[in-house]
Scaffold this motif. Sequence first.
Motif, PDB file in Angstrom:
ATOM      1  N   GLN A  39      -3.525  -1.148  -3.761  1.00  6.54           N
ATOM      2  CA  GLN A  39      -3.133   0.258  -3.655  1.00  6.54           C
ATOM      3  C   GLN A  39      -3.351   0.796  -2.246  1.00  6.54           C
ATOM      4  OE1 GLN A  39      -5.506   1.813  -6.865  1.00  6.54           O
ATOM      5  NE2 GLN A  39      -3.798   1.720  -8.305  1.00  6.54           N
ATOM      6  N   THR A  40      -4.448   0.396  -1.620  1.00  2.99           N
ATOM      7  CA  THR A  40      -4.723   0.818  -0.244  1.00  2.99           C
ATOM      8  C   THR A  40      -3.678   0.265   0.709  1.00  2.99           C
ATOM      9  OG1 THR A  40      -7.087   0.926  -0.715  1.00  2.99           O
ATOM     10  CG2 THR A  40      -6.451   0.783   1.600  1.00  2.99           C
ATOM     11  N   ASN A  41      -3.363  -1.015   0.560  1.00  2.05           N
ATOM     12  CA  ASN A  41      -2.347  -1.632   1.421  1.00  2.05           C
ATOM     13  C   ASN A  41      -0.978  -1.002   1.214  1.00  2.05           C
ATOM     14  OD1 ASN A  41      -4.184  -3.369   2.579  1.00  2.05           O
ATOM     15  ND2 ASN A  41      -3.760  -5.032   1.140  1.00  2.05           N
ATOM     16  N   LEU A  42      -0.639  -0.709  -0.019  1.00  3.62           N
ATOM     17  CA  LEU A  42       0.649  -0.076  -0.309  1.00  3.62           C
ATOM     18  C   LEU A  42       0.721   1.318   0.304  1.00  3.62           C
ATOM     19  CD1 LEU A  42       3.375  -0.168  -1.742  1.00  3.62           C
ATOM     20  CD2 LEU A  42       2.226   0.702  -3.785  1.00  3.62           C
ATOM     21  N   GLY A  50       6.829   5.890   7.384  1.00  4.02           N
ATOM     22  CA  GLY A  50       7.399   7.226   7.241  1.00  4.02           C
ATOM     23  C   GLY A  50       7.538   7.701   5.823  1.00  4.02           C
ATOM     24  N   GLN A  51       7.038   6.950   4.895  1.00  5.86           N
ATOM     25  CA  GLN A  51       7.067   7.372   3.498  1.00  5.86           C
ATOM     26  C   GLN A  51       5.787   8.160   3.232  1.00  5.86           C
ATOM     27  OE1 GLN A  51       9.733   6.441   1.567  1.00  5.86           O
ATOM     28  NE2 GLN A  51      10.556   5.416   3.361  1.00  5.86           N
TER      29      GLN A  51
END
Length: 57
Positions: A39-42, A50-51
């Motif tokens: 989750q952290t990497n995502l 830019g998301q």
Amino acid sequence: MARKTAQGWFGGLTAARAAKVQLDGNDYADFLNTLASFQTNLARFLQTTGQTALHID
């Protein structure tokens, strides 16, 4: 749990099956650490491209 009870989805309580499931604390902690890392990497990937990664409680 799904494998232990042979029940793939736990949505309907009318057809629920009872079973005792052994939970290994170390395996569960490893799973949670792996999930948190993903989750952290995502979130980092989304933010650097830019998301936006929204946290939903």
